[in-house]
Design a protein around this motif. Structure first.
Motif, short mmCIF file in Angstrom:
data_model
loop_
_atom_site.label_atom_id
_atom_site.label_comp_id
_atom_site.label_asym_id
_atom_site.label_seq_id
_atom_site.Cartn_x
_atom_site.Cartn_y
_atom_site.Cartn_z
N ILE A 137 0.83 -1.22 0.00
CA ILE A 137 0.00 0.00 0.00
C ILE A 137 0.86 1.26 0.00
O ILE A 137 0.63 2.16 -0.82
CB ILE A 137 -0.99 -0.04 1.18
CG1 ILE A 137 -2.02 -1.14 0.94
CG2 ILE A 137 -1.68 1.30 1.35
CD1 ILE A 137 -2.99 -1.36 2.09
N PRO A 138 1.87 1.39 0.89
CA PRO A 138 2.73 2.58 0.76
C PRO A 138 3.47 2.65 -0.57
O PRO A 138 3.64 3.74 -1.13
CB PRO A 138 3.72 2.42 1.93
CG PRO A 138 3.01 1.55 2.91
CD PRO A 138 2.19 0.62 2.09
N ALA A 139 3.89 1.50 -1.09
CA ALA A 139 4.55 1.50 -2.40
C ALA A 139 3.61 1.98 -3.49
O ALA A 139 4.01 2.72 -4.40
CB ALA A 139 5.08 0.10 -2.72
N GLY A 140 2.35 1.57 -3.42
CA GLY A 140 1.37 2.04 -4.40
C GLY A 140 1.16 3.54 -4.34
O GLY A 140 1.06 4.21 -5.38
N PHE A 141 1.11 4.09 -3.12
CA PHE A 141 0.98 5.54 -2.98
C PHE A 141 2.18 6.25 -3.60
O PHE A 141 2.03 7.26 -4.30
CB PHE A 141 0.84 5.92 -1.50
CG PHE A 141 -0.57 5.93 -1.01
CD1 PHE A 141 -1.42 6.98 -1.28
CD2 PHE A 141 -1.05 4.86 -0.26
CE1 PHE A 141 -2.73 6.98 -0.82
CE2 PHE A 141 -2.35 4.86 0.21
CZ PHE A 141 -3.19 5.92 -0.07
N ALA A 142 3.38 5.75 -3.32
CA ALA A 142 4.59 6.40 -3.84
C ALA A 142 4.66 6.31 -5.36
O ALA A 142 4.98 7.29 -6.05
CB ALA A 142 5.83 5.77 -3.20
N PHE A 148 8.41 9.71 -11.59
CA PHE A 148 9.71 9.05 -11.74
C PHE A 148 9.66 7.62 -11.21
O PHE A 148 10.13 6.68 -11.86
CB PHE A 148 10.79 9.85 -11.01
CG PHE A 148 12.16 9.22 -11.07
CD1 PHE A 148 12.97 9.41 -12.19
CD2 PHE A 148 12.63 8.43 -10.03
CE1 PHE A 148 14.22 8.82 -12.25
CE2 PHE A 148 13.87 7.84 -10.08
CZ PHE A 148 14.67 8.03 -11.19
N LEU A 149 9.07 7.46 -10.02
CA LEU A 149 8.95 6.11 -9.45
C LEU A 149 8.02 5.24 -10.28
O LEU A 149 8.25 4.03 -10.41
CB LEU A 149 8.44 6.20 -8.01
CG LEU A 149 9.38 6.84 -6.99
CD1 LEU A 149 8.72 6.89 -5.61
CD2 LEU A 149 10.70 6.09 -6.92
N SER A 150 6.99 5.84 -10.85
CA SER A 150 6.08 5.08 -11.70
C SER A 150 6.81 4.53 -12.92
O SER A 150 6.68 3.34 -13.26
CB SER A 150 4.91 5.96 -12.13
OG SER A 150 4.05 5.26 -13.00
N ARG A 151 7.59 5.37 -13.60
CA ARG A 151 8.35 4.90 -14.76
C ARG A 151 9.44 3.91 -14.36
O ARG A 151 9.81 3.05 -15.15
CB ARG A 151 8.96 6.10 -15.48
CG ARG A 151 7.95 6.97 -16.21
CD ARG A 151 8.63 7.95 -17.13
NE ARG A 151 9.40 8.94 -16.37
CZ ARG A 151 8.91 10.11 -15.97
NH1 ARG A 151 7.65 10.43 -16.25
NH2 ARG A 151 9.67 10.95 -15.29
N MET A 152 9.91 4.01 -13.13
CA MET A 152 10.97 3.13 -12.66
C MET A 152 10.45 1.72 -12.35
O MET A 152 11.09 0.71 -12.69
CB MET A 152 11.63 3.74 -11.42
CG MET A 152 12.71 2.90 -10.78
SD MET A 152 13.40 3.76 -9.33
CE MET A 152 14.49 2.48 -8.70
N PHE A 153 9.28 1.65 -11.69
CA PHE A 153 8.82 0.35 -11.20
C PHE A 153 7.79 -0.32 -12.11
O PHE A 153 7.54 -1.52 -11.95
CB PHE A 153 8.20 0.52 -9.80
CG PHE A 153 9.23 0.70 -8.72
CD1 PHE A 153 9.95 -0.38 -8.25
CD2 PHE A 153 9.48 1.95 -8.19
CE1 PHE A 153 10.90 -0.23 -7.26
CE2 PHE A 153 10.43 2.13 -7.19
CZ PHE A 153 11.14 1.04 -6.73
N ASN A 154 7.19 0.39 -13.03
CA ASN A 154 6.19 -0.24 -13.90
C ASN A 154 6.75 -1.42 -14.69
O ASN A 154 6.09 -2.47 -14.79
CB ASN A 154 5.59 0.80 -14.85
CG ASN A 154 4.47 1.59 -14.19
OD1 ASN A 154 3.93 1.17 -13.16
ND2 ASN A 154 4.12 2.73 -14.76
N PRO A 155 7.95 -1.32 -15.27
CA PRO A 155 8.48 -2.50 -15.98
C PRO A 155 8.72 -3.69 -15.05
O PRO A 155 8.46 -4.84 -15.44
CB PRO A 155 9.80 -1.99 -16.58
CG PRO A 155 9.65 -0.51 -16.63
CD PRO A 155 8.81 -0.15 -15.46
#
Length: 312
Positions: A137-142, A148-155
């Motif tokens: 849940i905290p990771a989803g909020f971040a 930047f985090l979205s582009r980093m972790f989406n792949p």
């Protein structure tokens, strides 16, 4: 003449003024009594409409009963067509009565009642699911908040999410050197993705106007999180939690079949080794009922903390 006009007595007060006041008071009391009686009548329960009860029966009771009857009928047909290699519903019912007559017996570490096996599985699910919620849940909020985090972790999420749960089990056995922590690890890694994805999507769908107002008011990031993001994201987050707990319950059954010990999955596999098909069918119903209860509990939680349009 002028004196007669200006010194003429005013209209005298009627002699029966006290009686008039009494009449007004009696009228007021009568009105209040009538209103009270009307309120009592309105508070009285309305008589039940036979047509409404009939419609409720046809809409809410009959369809599930027909569905259950169809399942039992197909089950009996399959049992008859396979020469009783699949036990009939009646035989399984008799076995279920025997199994649930003492669900918490202990005759050793590998011979325990179905109640202990269900509780052991629920304990593993609670630990793995709780750890996944604390991280996911905290990771989803971040991820949803910062591009930047979205582009980093989406792949990474797209790569790891489709991996089969059982593929993670050997990694857990290798790292944790034990069946129980390996099963918890498998639940954790498989149930974290729905919470991360749904929470991130909820954050990304918060109206930009809200964030613009927060920027104008110079709100801190904590204020933005607690006052704007959390209330808006809560329906998405609870949807992720519901999906995750269903995934966790599915995973634990498969993991326990391979790791052994005490648990509903191990019980299914042990009964297969004993060629006790009746208990396997009973276990299938137990797994389904427990999953249904978990889902119902989370639906209750979601409707208690979400908006009216989400409840519907």
């Amino acid at each position: 003449m002028v004196s007669a006009v200006f010194h003429a007595p005013l209209d005298p007060t009627p002699a029966d003024a006290p009686d008039a006041h009494k009449s007004i008071a009696a009228s007021a009391l009568s009105t209040a009594s009538t209103a009270k009686n009307t309120a009592k009548v309105s508070e009285a329960p309305a008589p039940r409409d036979g047509g409404a009860l009939s419609r409720a029966f046809w809409q809410n009771v009959l369809p599930p009963a027909l569905g259950l009857g169809l399942l039992v009928g197909l089950w009996a047909l399959v049992s008859a067509s396979t020469g009783r290699s699949i036990p009939s519903p009646y035989e399984t019912w008799l076995q279920a009565v025997e199994v649930f007559s003492n669900p918490f017996y202990r005759n050793g570490p590998n011979d325990q009642g179905v109640g202990w096996n269900v509780l052991a599985s629920l304990q593993r699910v609670a630990i793995g699911f709780g750890l996944a919620a604390l991280v996911g849940i905290p990771a989803g909020f971040a991820i949803g908040r910062f591009a930047f985090l979205s582009r980093m972790f989406n792949p990474l999420i797209s790569l790891l999410r489709p991996v089969s749960p059982l593929a993670w089990l050997p990694i857990g056995l290798l790292v944790f050197k034990g069946a129980n922590p390996a099963a918890i690890w498998t639940i954790f890694i498989c149930s974290i993705w729905p919470m991360v994805i749904n929470t991130a999507v909820g954050v990304q769908r918060v109206p930009q106007d809200y964030l613009n107002v927060a920027r104008v008011l110079n709100l801190s990031e904590w204020k933005v999180l607690t006052k704007i993001l959390f209330p808006s994201v809560l329906p998405y987050m609870l949807t992720g939690v519901r999906l995750a707990v269903g995934t966790a319950w599915l995973v634990i059954v498969a993991a326990e079949m391979l790791t052994g010990g005490v648990g509903i999955g191990f019980w299914v596999w042990d009964e297969w080794n004993n060629l006790n098909v009746k208990n396997i069918i009973i276990a299938i119903f137990v797994i389904g009922i427990v999953g249904l209860l978990l889902e119902a509990a989370l639906v209750k939680l979601a409707t208690a903390f979400t908006f009216e349009e989400v409840k519907s």
